[in-house]
Design a protein around this motif. Structure first.
Motif, PDB file in Angstrom:
ATOM      1  N   PHE A 153      30.889  39.083  32.603  1.00  0.00           N
ATOM      2  CA  PHE A 153      31.451  37.295  32.136  1.00  0.00           C
ATOM      3  C   PHE A 153      30.852  36.150  32.809  1.00  0.00           C
ATOM      4  O   PHE A 153      31.204  36.662  34.205  1.00  0.00           O
ATOM      5  CB  PHE A 153      32.563  36.993  31.178  1.00  0.00           C
ATOM      6  N   PRO A 154      30.990  36.031  32.176  1.00  0.00           N
ATOM      7  CA  PRO A 154      30.318  33.973  33.740  1.00  0.00           C
ATOM      8  C   PRO A 154      32.337  33.788  33.932  1.00  0.00           C
ATOM      9  O   PRO A 154      33.129  34.203  32.892  1.00  0.00           O
ATOM     10  CB  PRO A 154      30.023  33.317  33.202  1.00  0.00           C
ATOM     11  N   ASN A 197      39.154  29.521  33.337  1.00  0.00           N
ATOM     12  CA  ASN A 197      40.296  27.766  32.737  1.00  0.00           C
ATOM     13  C   ASN A 197      40.647  27.457  31.851  1.00  0.00           C
ATOM     14  O   ASN A 197      40.589  28.899  30.949  1.00  0.00           O
ATOM     15  CB  ASN A 197      38.401  26.689  32.103  1.00  0.00           C
ATOM     16  N   PRO A 198      42.126  27.369  31.202  1.00  0.00           N
ATOM     17  CA  PRO A 198      43.215  27.127  30.091  1.00  0.00           C
ATOM     18  C   PRO A 198      42.144  27.573  28.581  1.00  0.00           C
ATOM     19  O   PRO A 198      42.186  28.369  27.741  1.00  0.00           O
ATOM     20  CB  PRO A 198      43.420  26.284  29.808  1.00  0.00           C
ATOM     21  N   GLY A 199      40.958  26.819  28.307  1.00  0.00           N
ATOM     22  CA  GLY A 199      40.604  27.065  27.242  1.00  0.00           C
ATOM     23  C   GLY A 199      39.135  28.393  27.127  1.00  0.00           C
ATOM     24  O   GLY A 199      39.738  29.155  26.178  1.00  0.00           O
ATOM     25  N   GLY A 200      38.385  28.862  28.836  1.00  0.00           N
ATOM     26  CA  GLY A 200      38.369  29.820  28.131  1.00  0.00           C
ATOM     27  C   GLY A 200      39.557  31.503  28.176  1.00  0.00           C
ATOM     28  O   GLY A 200      39.331  32.242  26.852  1.00  0.00           O
ATOM     29  N   VAL A 201      40.691  31.282  28.727  1.00  0.00           N
ATOM     30  CA  VAL A 201      41.195  31.906  28.414  1.00  0.00           C
ATOM     31  C   VAL A 201      42.005  32.067  27.005  1.00  0.00           C
ATOM     32  O   VAL A 201      42.224  33.183  26.638  1.00  0.00           O
ATOM     33  CB  VAL A 201      43.054  32.090  29.264  1.00  0.00           C
ATOM     34  N   GLU A 202      42.202  30.829  26.648  1.00  0.00           N
ATOM     35  CA  GLU A 202      42.909  30.950  25.074  1.00  0.00           C
ATOM     36  C   GLU A 202      41.743  31.370  24.171  1.00  0.00           C
ATOM     37  O   GLU A 202      42.025  32.045  22.706  1.00  0.00           O
ATOM     38  CB  GLU A 202      43.074  29.533  24.698  1.00  0.00           C
ATOM     39  N   PHE A 203      40.596  31.207  24.506  1.00  0.00           N
ATOM     40  CA  PHE A 203      39.850  31.827  23.560  1.00  0.00           C
ATOM     41  C   PHE A 203      39.726  33.431  23.378  1.00  0.00           C
ATOM     42  O   PHE A 203      39.821  33.845  22.830  1.00  0.00           O
ATOM     43  CB  PHE A 203      38.340  31.140  23.763  1.00  0.00           C
ATOM     44  N   LEU A 204      39.563  33.999  24.976  1.00  0.00           N
ATOM     45  CA  LEU A 204      39.498  35.076  24.692  1.00  0.00           C
ATOM     46  C   LEU A 204      40.846  35.970  24.012  1.00  0.00           C
ATOM     47  O   LEU A 204      40.811  37.524  23.234  1.00  0.00           O
ATOM     48  CB  LEU A 204      39.213  35.838  26.031  1.00  0.00           C
ATOM     49  N   ALA A 205      41.966  35.263  24.186  1.00  0.00           N
ATOM     50  CA  ALA A 205      43.415  36.062  24.481  1.00  0.00           C
ATOM     51  C   ALA A 205      43.147  35.525  22.178  1.00  0.00           C
ATOM     52  O   ALA A 205      43.895  36.718  21.921  1.00  0.00           O
ATOM     53  CB  ALA A 205      44.122  34.964  24.691  1.00  0.00           C
ATOM     54  N   GLN A 206      43.026  34.788  22.363  1.00  0.00           N
ATOM     55  CA  GLN A 206      43.106  34.659  20.307  1.00  0.00           C
ATOM     56  C   GLN A 206      41.843  35.655  19.739  1.00  0.00           C
ATOM     57  O   GLN A 206      42.445  36.508  18.889  1.00  0.00           O
ATOM     58  CB  GLN A 206      42.448  32.990  19.993  1.00  0.00           C
ATOM     59  N   GLY A 251      45.456  37.516  34.718  1.00  0.00           N
ATOM     60  CA  GLY A 251      45.785  38.478  35.685  1.00  0.00           C
ATOM     61  C   GLY A 251      44.064  38.969  36.357  1.00  0.00           C
ATOM     62  O   GLY A 251      43.569  39.751  36.967  1.00  0.00           O
ATOM     63  N   LEU A 252      42.679  38.139  35.886  1.00  0.00           N
ATOM     64  CA  LEU A 252      41.591  38.845  35.947  1.00  0.00           C
ATOM     65  C   LEU A 252      40.932  37.488  36.809  1.00  0.00           C
ATOM     66  O   LEU A 252      40.017  38.190  37.199  1.00  0.00           O
ATOM     67  CB  LEU A 252      40.968  38.957  34.627  1.00  0.00           C
ATOM     68  N   GLN A 253      41.579  36.142  36.782  1.00  0.00           N
ATOM     69  CA  GLN A 253      41.021  35.117  36.960  1.00  0.00           C
ATOM     70  C   GLN A 253      40.892  35.490  38.987  1.00  0.00           C
ATOM     71  O   GLN A 253      39.917  35.330  39.376  1.00  0.00           O
ATOM     72  CB  GLN A 253      42.068  34.000  37.792  1.00  0.00           C
ATOM     73  N   ASN A 254      41.371  35.970  39.612  1.00  0.00           N
ATOM     74  CA  ASN A 254      41.181  36.700  40.777  1.00  0.00           C
ATOM     75  C   ASN A 254      41.180  37.086  41.788  1.00  0.00           C
ATOM     76  O   ASN A 254      42.449  37.969  41.323  1.00  0.00           O
ATOM     77  CB  ASN A 254      42.224  35.607  41.352  1.00  0.00           C
ATOM     78  N   PRO A 255      41.155  37.603  42.396  1.00  0.00           N
ATOM     79  CA  PRO A 255      41.355  39.064  43.469  1.00  0.00           C
ATOM     80  C   PRO A 255      42.950  38.428  43.944  1.00  0.00           C
ATOM     81  O   PRO A 255      42.961  37.609  44.001  1.00  0.00           O
ATOM     82  CB  PRO A 255      40.259  39.026  44.599  1.00  0.00           C
ATOM     83  N   THR A 299      37.760  44.539  28.904  1.00  0.00           N
ATOM     84  CA  THR A 299      38.623  43.907  29.705  1.00  0.00           C
ATOM     85  C   THR A 299      37.789  43.780  30.816  1.00  0.00           C
ATOM     86  O   THR A 299      37.740  43.431  31.635  1.00  0.00           O
ATOM     87  CB  THR A 299      40.159  44.145  29.692  1.00  0.00           C
ATOM     88  N   TRP A 300      37.299  45.121  31.383  1.00  0.00           N
ATOM     89  CA  TRP A 300      36.000  45.006  31.919  1.00  0.00           C
ATOM     90  C   TRP A 300      34.830  44.385  32.126  1.00  0.00           C
ATOM     91  O   TRP A 300      34.759  43.641  33.133  1.00  0.00           O
ATOM     92  CB  TRP A 300      35.981  46.870  32.783  1.00  0.00           C
ATOM     93  N   ILE A 301      34.942  44.393  30.935  1.00  0.00           N
ATOM     94  CA  ILE A 301      33.239  43.403  30.832  1.00  0.00           C
ATOM     95  C   ILE A 301      33.846  42.244  31.490  1.00  0.00           C
ATOM     96  O   ILE A 301      33.041  41.016  31.213  1.00  0.00           O
ATOM     97  CB  ILE A 301      32.437  43.785  29.167  1.00  0.00           C
ATOM     98  N   ALA A 302      35.045  41.624  30.733  1.00  0.00           N
ATOM     99  CA  ALA A 302      35.648  40.305  30.643  1.00  0.00           C
ATOM    100  C   ALA A 302      35.555  39.193  32.224  1.00  0.00           C
ATOM    101  O   ALA A 302      35.832  38.548  32.634  1.00  0.00           O
ATOM    102  CB  ALA A 302      36.869  39.652  30.189  1.00  0.00           C
TER     103      ALA A 302
END
Length: 363
Positions: free
Chosen positions: A251-252, A258-267, A172-176, A244-247
């Protein structure tokens, strides 16, 4: 004849809660699916089917043998409309727990096809969106003319929904996104404009932030006199809000694009909530506040809800609509969001039967 319910993704936290609610309130035969077979000794009160949604032939067969399909196989950011399309082809009623605007927008385009086939499809049926949408309808109906909707949600730690809620948050943070503000559609950045909102106990006053939810565009469609719809989300403990605000803002962008970055943060977040769940609980609270004109004057009406388990509350939202469909109390061919499909009378009846207390008051 025994009615049959197919729950896709029914072995996850949300899907399991939906299955329990339907089993408690109906006599339907329930089949739940997952990508792998169930080991011996597992709960045998339901039927289990190993099914990947990519197996279209097997999916089509399972849907054809059902009276209702409940789609709980999120995150819905990545899902297409295949499941609903097959349901419409087969004349099978459909529910889902979707929570993302891209998916909501896609399935709403199938409305006319569902009408032609006599299929009732209700989307966004969990807790938020879901029960929250009906709370808004409850509030809007108090006015001669509703003007502004302010929806706020807070979830304690993981909410009992497992890693899925973490994935959903970061996705949900990906796009305005576009939000209706003072009659104009404006671009809003996720997790900005922190606001302190008072929720029912044990949550009290908590920080919430703009968050991309389907309600930002479905509520203006359902209630066309409304000129502003605000959807804000927060977490407990509060340090999760800051992370979450920092993410979202530091964060870049590549980390959440990308799915890999989302999955890392989620885990990583999920491992943290394994600890904080025991301290903060896994509950949810909703606050629906509507401003409008009543008897010629501007007034504010508010409804609030709190439940100790987010996943269980989501099961109530979806399971109650499944029950109404099975009982023939809800029959509205087409593709609808909860606020369009479900009358306030039916909503209140369903919540009362599940012991859900919604506090309502004029402010």
């Amino acid at each position: 004849m025994t009615q049959r319910v197919l729950i896709l993704g029914g072995r996850g936290r949300i899907g399991s809660s939906v299955a329990r609610d339907i089993a408690k309130h109906t006599q339907a035969e329930i089949t739940v699916t997952g990508r792998t077979a169930v080991k011996k000794g597992h709960d045998t009160s339901k039927q289990y089917l190993a099914l990947d949604l990519a197996e279209t032939g097997k999916l089509r067969e399972a849907i054809a043998n059902s009276d209702i399909v409940v789609h709980c196989a999120g995150p819905f950011h990545y899902r297409d409309t295949t499941v609903l399309q097959i349901c419409i082809e087969q004349g099978v009623n459909y529910l889902d727990v979707s929570d993302h605007r891209s998916y909501t927008s896609k399935v709403l385009t199938l409305h006319e096809q569902a009408v032609e086939k006599g299929v009732t499809a209700v989307i966004n049926t969990g807790i938020f969106p879901g029960i929250s949408n009906s709370m808004v309808r409850q509030c809007v109906e108090q006015f001669d003319q509703a003007q502004e909707i302010h929806l706020s949600y807070v979830v304690a730690s993981s909410g009992g929904a497992g890693v899925t809620v973490m994935r959903t948050t970061f996705l949900g943070l990906q796009n305005p996104f576009e939000a209706l503000i003072n009659g104009k559609w404006e671009t809003v950045k996720p997790y900005t404009q922190r606001e302190a909102v008072t929720f029912p106990q044990p949550y009290g006053k908590n920080g919430v932030y703009w968050f991309d939810m389907p309600e930002t565009f479905t509520l203006p469609k359902a209630f066309p006199t409304v000129k502003s719809v605000i959807t804000k989300f927060g977490s407990v403990p509060d340090f999760y809000n800051h992370l979450t605000w920092i993410a979202a803002n530091v964060f870049p962008k590549s980390w959440i694009q990308n799915p890999g970055g989302v999955e890392f943060l989620a885990q990583v977040s999920h491992k943290m909530t394994d600890v904080t769940d025991r301290l903060s609980g896994i509950g949810v609270a909703i606050r629906s506040e509507v401003t409008g004109i009543k008897d010629g004057k501007t007034a504010v009406y508010c409804s609030t809800l709190a439940h100790e388990n987010t996943a269980v509350a989501s099961g109530y939202g979806t399971g109650s609509i499944a029950q109404l469909l099975l009982e023939g109390k809800l029959n509205k061919p087409g593709v609808y969001t909860v606020e369009e499909a479900l009358s306030t009378d039916l909503f209140e009846e369903a919540m009362q039967s599940r012991g859900i207390d919604i506090n309502k008051q004029w402010l």
